[in-house]
Design a protein around this motif. Structure first.
Motif, PDB file in Angstrom:
ATOM      1  N   UNK A  32      12.443 -36.160 -23.373  1.00  0.00           N
ATOM      2  CA  UNK A  32      13.673 -36.556 -24.130  1.00  0.00           C
ATOM      3  C   UNK A  32      14.221 -35.276 -25.005  1.00  0.00           C
ATOM      4  N   UNK A  33      13.116 -34.397 -25.374  1.00  0.00           N
ATOM      5  CA  UNK A  33      13.556 -33.281 -26.409  1.00  0.00           C
ATOM      6  C   UNK A  33      14.169 -32.134 -25.135  1.00  0.00           C
ATOM      7  N   UNK A  34      13.724 -32.265 -24.245  1.00  0.00           N
ATOM      8  CA  UNK A  34      14.474 -31.280 -23.353  1.00  0.00           C
ATOM      9  C   UNK A  34      15.968 -31.367 -22.807  1.00  0.00           C
ATOM     10  N   UNK A  35      15.947 -32.793 -22.686  1.00  0.00           N
ATOM     11  CA  UNK A  35      17.413 -33.157 -22.174  1.00  0.00           C
ATOM     12  C   UNK A  35      18.280 -33.079 -23.681  1.00  0.00           C
ATOM     13  N   UNK A  36      17.861 -33.217 -24.916  1.00  0.00           N
ATOM     14  CA  UNK A  36      18.693 -32.875 -26.185  1.00  0.00           C
ATOM     15  C   UNK A  36      18.977 -31.606 -26.297  1.00  0.00           C
ATOM     16  N   UNK A  37      17.974 -30.556 -26.022  1.00  0.00           N
ATOM     17  CA  UNK A  37      18.271 -29.174 -26.125  1.00  0.00           C
ATOM     18  C   UNK A  37      19.110 -28.856 -24.891  1.00  0.00           C
ATOM     19  N   UNK A  38      19.060 -29.217 -24.091  1.00  0.00           N
ATOM     20  CA  UNK A  38      20.117 -29.084 -22.784  1.00  0.00           C
ATOM     21  C   UNK A  38      21.609 -29.333 -23.304  1.00  0.00           C
TER      22      UNK A  38
END
Length: 252
Positions: A49-55
Motif C-alpha cells: 500500500x505504501x509503495x502504491x501511494x508513493x508511486x
C-alpha cells in the motif's frame, strides 16, 4: 530410416511439450507463491500500500500543472477598534459574527487576535479562548471554555501561575493589537476618542510654539551678548598682530 527419424522428431516434440508445461507450471507456482506471501502477510500488504501511494504521488506531482503566480486572496484587513469591554460584551467577538473579528482578554487587557484566526477562530485549537478571558486557561494550561459571566480577578492563582499569565501577556502585547481593558463590575469604560483628541491638540500646540519661536527675532540681550563677543575677538586679533610687528630684542 525415415520412419526412425520421424519417430525421433515425434519424441522430441513430446519432450519439448513436457518441458514447456513444466516451465509454465513453475512460473505459475512462483507467481502464486508471491501472491500468497503478499495476501496472507499484513506486513507485506502494508508495504504494498505504501509503495502504491508513493508511486501515485510521484505520478501526480509530475503530471499536475503548478499554478505559478496565482496568489491566494488575502483576507480584508479589519478596521482598528479602541474601547473597553465587559465580560458579556466580549462574548460577541468569538469569530462567528459576520466580520469574523476575534478578541481575547489576558490579565485584564483585551487584544485583537484576528490575524491569528487559524488558532483562535472557529475550528482552531484555541477556539475556546475566543471572546473570553483566557487568563486562567493560560495559567493552568487548560482549553476548557471559560463561560463565567463575572470578572475573574485571578486572586486564587499561585505565584507561578501568575508568572505564566504575565509571560503570555507579554507575548500578546508583542504580537497582537491592544484594544482596551476588560472591565470589572461597575467600572466605567474609558473614552479613548477624547484622549486621542487631547493628545492631538497638545501635539499641535507644541508644533505651533516651536514654529513661532523660529520666526520671532532674537532678543536684545542675545544681540548685545553676541556684539560683545565679537568686540573681544577683534581686540585679541589686534593684540596678536601688534606683537608680531614688534622687533624681537636681542639684549638678554
Amino acid at each position: 530410416m525415415d520412419s526412425k527419424i520421424g519417430a525421433d522428431q515425434a519424441q522430441n516434440s513430446v519432450y519439448d511439450k513436457e518441458i514447456g508445461n513444466n516451465l509454465s507450471n513453475d512460473e505459475s507456482s512462483f507467481l502464486g507463491n508471491i501472491l500468497r506471501e503478499i495476501l496472507y502477510s499484513p506486513m507485506n500488504l502494508a508495504l504494498l500500500a505504501i509503495i502504491c501511494f508513493l508511486v501515485y504521488k510521484i505520478v501526480r506531482d509530475r503530471t499536475e500543472v503548478p499554478s505559478v503566480g496565482v496568489a491566494k486572496p488575502s483576507e480584508p484587513e479589519l478596521p482598528k477598534i479602541r474601547r473597553d469591554f465587559t465580560v458579556k460584551e466580549l462574548r460577541q467577538y468569538d469569530g462567528n459574527q459576520p466580520d469574523g473579528r476575534v478578541l481575547v482578554a489576558v490579565n485584564g487587557s483585551v487584544y485583537d487576535v484576528s490575524k491569528g484566526r487559524r488558532f483562535y477562530g472557529p475550528g482552531g485549537p484555541y477556539a475556546t479562548f475566543a471572546g473570553r478571558d483566557a487568563s486562567r486557561n493560560l495559567a493552568t494550561f487548560s482549553v476548557v471554555s471559560n463561560d463565567k459571566d463575572d470578572y475573574d480577578d485571578l486572586s486564587d492563582l499561585s505565584a507561578v501561575e501568575m508568572d505564566s499569565v504575565r509571560e503570555w501577556e507579554m507575548q500578546f502585547k508583542e504580537k497582537y493589537e491592544l484594544v482596551g481593558k476588560l472591565l470589572r463590575k461597575g467600572e466605567e469604560p474609558t473614552n479613548y476618542d477624547e484622549d486621542e483628541d487631547e493628545e492631538n491638540v497638545n501635539n499641535e500646540d507644541a508644533d505651533q510654539t516651536n514654529s513661532l519661536r523660529k520666526q520671532l527675532p532674537k532678543s536684545k540681550t542675545e544681540t548685545d551678548d553676541k556684539n560683545q563677543e565679537s568686540h573681544i575677538l577683534q581686540g585679541n586679533n589686534a593684540t596678536k598682530t601688534n606683537a608680531q610687528d614688534e622687533p624681537i630684542s636681542t639684549d638678554c
